[in-house]
Design an enzyme around this catalytic site. Structure first.
Site, PDB file in Angstrom:
ATOM      1  N   ARG A  80       0.811  -1.232   0.000  1.00  0.00           N
ATOM      2  CA  ARG A  80       0.000   0.000   0.000  1.00  0.00           C
ATOM      3  C   ARG A  80       0.838   1.273   0.000  1.00  0.00           C
ATOM      4  NH1 ARG A  80      -3.130  -3.128   3.532  1.00  0.00           N
ATOM      5  NH2 ARG A  80      -4.912  -3.958   2.411  1.00  0.00           N
ATOM      6  N   LYS A 119       3.643  11.610 -11.061  1.00  0.00           N
ATOM      7  CA  LYS A 119       2.807  10.745 -11.911  1.00  0.00           C
ATOM      8  C   LYS A 119       3.589   9.464 -12.173  1.00  0.00           C
ATOM      9  CE  LYS A 119      -0.063  13.940 -14.563  1.00  0.00           C
ATOM     10  NZ  LYS A 119      -0.403  14.405 -15.914  1.00  0.00           N
ATOM     11  N   GLU A 175      11.179  18.743 -24.386  1.00  0.00           N
ATOM     12  CA  GLU A 175      10.441  19.027 -23.144  1.00  0.00           C
ATOM     13  C   GLU A 175      11.007  20.258 -22.434  1.00  0.00           C
ATOM     14  OE1 GLU A 175       7.717  17.395 -22.238  1.00  0.00           O
ATOM     15  OE2 GLU A 175       7.828  15.369 -23.054  1.00  0.00           O
ATOM     16  N   LYS A 229       8.341  23.145 -13.524  1.00  0.00           N
ATOM     17  CA  LYS A 229       7.430  22.027 -13.259  1.00  0.00           C
ATOM     18  C   LYS A 229       7.042  21.996 -11.781  1.00  0.00           C
ATOM     19  CE  LYS A 229       6.032  17.414 -14.040  1.00  0.00           C
ATOM     20  NZ  LYS A 229       6.152  16.192 -14.796  1.00  0.00           N
ATOM     21  N   GLU A 239      -3.742  17.847 -11.359  1.00  0.00           N
ATOM     22  CA  GLU A 239      -4.164  18.294 -12.701  1.00  0.00           C
ATOM     23  C   GLU A 239      -5.644  18.637 -12.796  1.00  0.00           C
ATOM     24  OE1 GLU A 239      -2.066  16.305 -15.919  1.00  0.00           O
ATOM     25  OE2 GLU A 239      -3.661  16.851 -17.301  1.00  0.00           O
ATOM     26  N   ARG A 283      -1.924  22.405 -14.270  1.00  0.00           N
ATOM     27  CA  ARG A 283      -0.982  21.340 -14.648  1.00  0.00           C
ATOM     28  C   ARG A 283      -1.211  20.861 -16.078  1.00  0.00           C
ATOM     29  NH1 ARG A 283       1.447  16.318 -10.964  1.00  0.00           N
ATOM     30  NH2 ARG A 283       2.779  15.532 -12.617  1.00  0.00           N
ATOM     31  N   ASN A 294       0.818  19.734 -20.868  1.00  0.00           N
ATOM     32  CA  ASN A 294       0.487  18.896 -22.024  1.00  0.00           C
ATOM     33  C   ASN A 294       0.608  19.659 -23.342  1.00  0.00           C
ATOM     34  OD1 ASN A 294      -0.121  16.608 -20.470  1.00  0.00           O
ATOM     35  ND2 ASN A 294      -2.149  17.442 -19.995  1.00  0.00           N
ATOM     36  N   HIS A 298       0.941  17.818 -26.572  1.00  0.00           N
ATOM     37  CA  HIS A 298       0.689  16.398 -26.330  1.00  0.00           C
ATOM     38  C   HIS A 298      -0.530  15.844 -27.062  1.00  0.00           C
ATOM     39  CE1 HIS A 298       3.826  16.913 -23.403  1.00  0.00           C
ATOM     40  NE2 HIS A 298       3.746  15.671 -22.995  1.00  0.00           N
ATOM     41  N   HIS A 300       0.555  12.767 -28.937  1.00  0.00           N
ATOM     42  CA  HIS A 300       0.090  11.418 -28.609  1.00  0.00           C
ATOM     43  C   HIS A 300      -0.562  10.751 -29.816  1.00  0.00           C
ATOM     44  CE1 HIS A 300       0.008  11.915 -23.937  1.00  0.00           C
ATOM     45  NE2 HIS A 300       1.186  11.567 -24.400  1.00  0.00           N
ATOM     46  N   HIS A 339       8.914   9.896 -27.723  1.00  0.00           N
ATOM     47  CA  HIS A 339       7.899  10.725 -27.062  1.00  0.00           C
ATOM     48  C   HIS A 339       8.231  12.226 -27.187  1.00  0.00           C
ATOM     49  CE1 HIS A 339       4.982  12.029 -24.074  1.00  0.00           C
ATOM     50  NE2 HIS A 339       5.957  12.663 -23.441  1.00  0.00           N
TER      51      HIS A 339
HETATM   52  P1  NAD Z   1      13.254   5.729 -21.600  1.00  0.00           P
HETATM   53  O1  NAD Z   1      13.171   5.535 -20.152  1.00  0.00           O
HETATM   54  O2  NAD Z   1      12.836   4.612 -22.474  1.00  0.00           O
HETATM   55  O3  NAD Z   1      14.736   6.154 -21.964  1.00  0.00           O
HETATM   56  C1  NAD Z   1      15.079   6.340 -23.303  1.00  0.00           C
HETATM   57  C2  NAD Z   1      16.266   5.448 -23.696  1.00  0.00           C
HETATM   58  O4  NAD Z   1      17.445   6.051 -23.179  1.00  0.00           O
HETATM   59  C3  NAD Z   1      16.201   4.036 -23.115  1.00  0.00           C
HETATM   60  O5  NAD Z   1      16.673   3.153 -24.089  1.00  0.00           O
HETATM   61  C4  NAD Z   1      17.159   4.098 -21.939  1.00  0.00           C
HETATM   62  O6  NAD Z   1      17.757   2.842 -21.680  1.00  0.00           O
HETATM   63  C5  NAD Z   1      18.179   5.069 -22.442  1.00  0.00           C
HETATM   64  N1  NAD Z   1      18.914   5.817 -21.418  1.00  0.00           N
HETATM   65  C6  NAD Z   1      18.402   6.416 -20.310  1.00  0.00           C
HETATM   66  N2  NAD Z   1      19.392   7.065 -19.671  1.00  0.00           N
HETATM   67  C7  NAD Z   1      20.510   6.878 -20.380  1.00  0.00           C
HETATM   68  C8  NAD Z   1      21.856   7.320 -20.233  1.00  0.00           C
HETATM   69  N3  NAD Z   1      22.233   8.129 -19.250  1.00  0.00           N
HETATM   70  N4  NAD Z   1      22.769   6.924 -21.165  1.00  0.00           N
HETATM   71  C9  NAD Z   1      22.390   6.137 -22.205  1.00  0.00           C
HETATM   72  N5  NAD Z   1      21.151   5.699 -22.410  1.00  0.00           N
HETATM   73  C10 NAD Z   1      20.219   6.073 -21.489  1.00  0.00           C
HETATM   74  O7  NAD Z   1      12.407   6.984 -22.075  1.00  0.00           O
HETATM   75  P2  NAD Z   1      12.413   8.529 -21.652  1.00  0.00           P
HETATM   76  O8  NAD Z   1      12.441   9.294 -22.914  1.00  0.00           O
HETATM   77  O9  NAD Z   1      13.401   8.816 -20.594  1.00  0.00           O
HETATM   78  O10 NAD Z   1      10.970   8.666 -20.996  1.00  0.00           O
HETATM   79  C11 NAD Z   1       9.805   8.407 -21.748  1.00  0.00           C
HETATM   80  C12 NAD Z   1       8.755   7.862 -20.806  1.00  0.00           C
HETATM   81  O11 NAD Z   1       8.489   8.826 -19.802  1.00  0.00           O
HETATM   82  C13 NAD Z   1       7.426   7.578 -21.499  1.00  0.00           C
HETATM   83  O12 NAD Z   1       6.957   6.335 -21.073  1.00  0.00           O
HETATM   84  C14 NAD Z   1       6.503   8.692 -20.991  1.00  0.00           C
HETATM   85  O13 NAD Z   1       5.164   8.274 -20.920  1.00  0.00           O
HETATM   86  C15 NAD Z   1       7.082   8.935 -19.632  1.00  0.00           C
HETATM   87  N6  NAD Z   1       6.807  10.274 -19.095  1.00  0.00           N
HETATM   88  C16 NAD Z   1       6.305  10.349 -17.838  1.00  0.00           C
HETATM   89  C17 NAD Z   1       6.045  11.580 -17.285  1.00  0.00           C
HETATM   90  C18 NAD Z   1       5.551  11.670 -15.881  1.00  0.00           C
HETATM   91  O14 NAD Z   1       5.213  12.775 -15.421  1.00  0.00           O
HETATM   92  N7  NAD Z   1       5.519  10.592 -15.145  1.00  0.00           N
HETATM   93  C19 NAD Z   1       6.305  12.755 -17.993  1.00  0.00           C
HETATM   94  C20 NAD Z   1       6.819  12.638 -19.293  1.00  0.00           C
HETATM   95  C21 NAD Z   1       7.071  11.388 -19.827  1.00  0.00           C
END
Ligand code: NAD
Length: 368
Positions: A122, A144, A186, A228, A238, A242, A246, A249, A253, A267
């Site tokens: 939990r 999130k 971003e 942020k 949100e 917040r 987006n 987005h 998306h 993304h």
């Molecule tokens: P990811 O976690 O897949 O990382 C991208 C790639 O980079 C992966 O292959 C990873 O292994 C690699 N990588 C990460 N750090 C590295 C480093 N230092 N050196 C070499 N390679 C590295 O994707 P992302 O772009 O970091 O994040 C995208 C995800 O985040 C999506 O799922 C999206 O929905 C989510 N997201 C969440 C929020 C939130 O508020 N929770 C906000 C925006 C995006």
């Protein structure tokens, strides 16, 4: 050098510490958060190969023992089977209610490990050590967490704030140029949605950041996280402001869905292209000056960022097909998609009354 950004959320407040050389120092920095000096690190195969040893020896130097759960890299790990694997592994390692889990990776790991922590017993606490630029400036802050359903992205999740966020800029050195630029999309978002001075600064400093300048990267991450943190502390769940995060987005998306969440479009790239379309839509509706979309596009071009639908390899659906995909977005209320529109760079607002013909016209123009 480190800088600290507070995230003010009452008793769930925490700090984001940004700097260089932080992994080797992780043990002494994080020790005050641990009730007993042991932790489980959730990470992916790519990050583990590059940086896990440094994190583990940094923790050990501060007296914190650690073990790691390593999942495959990529969006596919934000799934039910992987969530089950992580939760069961945390239980098998006897993670208790007062222990802390560490999410060490990009946004995928932060979302997956954060959600596992949210539902384990939990709710156990967790620390974010984000390693992609996107995770450092966006997903590691704000609480999130979640996974994807076969029916759509991020449909299963929880709000669960981290106890602390430790951002070591040095780990970005191993990130591919493409991933760096996707995260940069971003960063630009914060300027475009609410801080024209930041966008001006990025127009000048962006190329230096891309080429590896550490103090510039710290400043860009600091300003992004501060933006942020401000929004999240005013509107954690949100209900209003917040939603501005987006920006880009709704279009982005739809493009991600159209490309099957694959390597064809990351993304952050979808967000960048989507922001360009949001400005084009704002100009078409007479909300912002006609030249504003070109200024946004010129900055993306100067940085080498994918910025138009023509930059996406392979076939895309037509305008109606993309509008259909938008209707499935989770921000849709009563079938009406929300758009973040702009009166100028740095001045955005939510609009749920955009005429579908205007959206269709912008998409049709961008698709030629
Ligand atoms: P990811 O976690 O897949 O990382 C991208 C790639 O980079 C992966 O292959 C990873 O292994 C690699 N990588 C990460 N750090 C590295 C480093 N230092 N050196 C070499 N390679 C590295 O994707 P992302 O772009 O970091 O994040 C995208 C995800 O985040 C999506 O799922 C999206 O929905 C989510 N997201 C969440 C929020 C939130 O508020 N929770 C906000 C925006 C995006």
């Amino acid at each position: 050098m480190t800088v600290t950004v507070p995230v003010a959320l009452g008793e769930r407040s925490y700090e984001v510490v940004i700097g260089t050389g932080l992994l080797p120092d992780a043990g002494s920095r994080l020790a005050p958060f641990f009730r007993r000096p042991r932790t489980l690190i959730v990470t992916d195969e790519t990050v583990a190969a590059l940086h896990l040893a440094a994190l583990q020896s940094g923790l050990e130097a501060g007296g914190i023992r650690s073990e790691a759960i390593v999942v495959p890299a990529g969006e596919g790990s934000k799934s039910w089977p992987m969530l089950e694997r992580v939760v069961e592994a945390l239980l098998a390692h006897r993670v208790e209610r007062d222990d802390l889990v560490i999410a060490f990776g990009g946004g995928v790991i932060g979302d997956l490990a954060g959600f596992a922590a949210a539902i384990l017993r939990r709710g156990v606490g967790f620390i974010q050590i984000p390693t992609s630029l996107l995770a450092q400036v966006d997903s590691s802050v704000g609480g999130k967490t979640g996974i994807n359903s076969p029916l759509g992205k991020n449909l299963i999740g929880a709000f669960h704030q981290p106890r602390h966020v430790l951002i070591d800029i040095d780990v970005l050195d191993t990130l591919s140029d493409r991933e760096f630029l996707a995260g940069y999309g971003e960063v630009v978002k914060y300027g475009l949605l609410g801080d024209a001075d930041f966008f001006d600064w990025l127009e000048t400093e962006g190329p230096r950041l891309r080429d590896g300048d550490k103090s510039g990267r710290i400043e860009a991450v600091r300003r992004s996280v501060a933006a942020k943190a401000g929004i999240v502390s005013r509107d954690e769940k949100e209900h209003g402001e917040r939603a501005l995060l987006n920006l880009g987005h709704t279009f982005g998306h739809a493009l991600e869905a159209a490309t099957g969440y694959s390597d064809r479009l990351l993304h952050g790239e979808g967000v960048a292209i989507g922001m360009g379309l949001a400005f084009a839509l704002s100009a078409r509706l007479g909300l912002c000056a006609q030249e504003t979309p070109s200024r946004v596009a010129a900055h993306f071009a100067a940085m080498g960022l994918r910025r138009s639908m023509a930059d996406i390899p392979g076939e895309l659906p037509d305008a109606d097909g993309l509008i259909e995909l938008m209707a499935q977005d989770k921000k849709v209320v009563g079938g009406v998609p929300a758009f973040i529109l702009c009166r100028a760079i740095g001045d955005s607002f939510v609009n749920r009354e955009v005429p579908p013909e205007a959206v269709r016209a912008v998409l049709a123009e961008a698709l030629v």
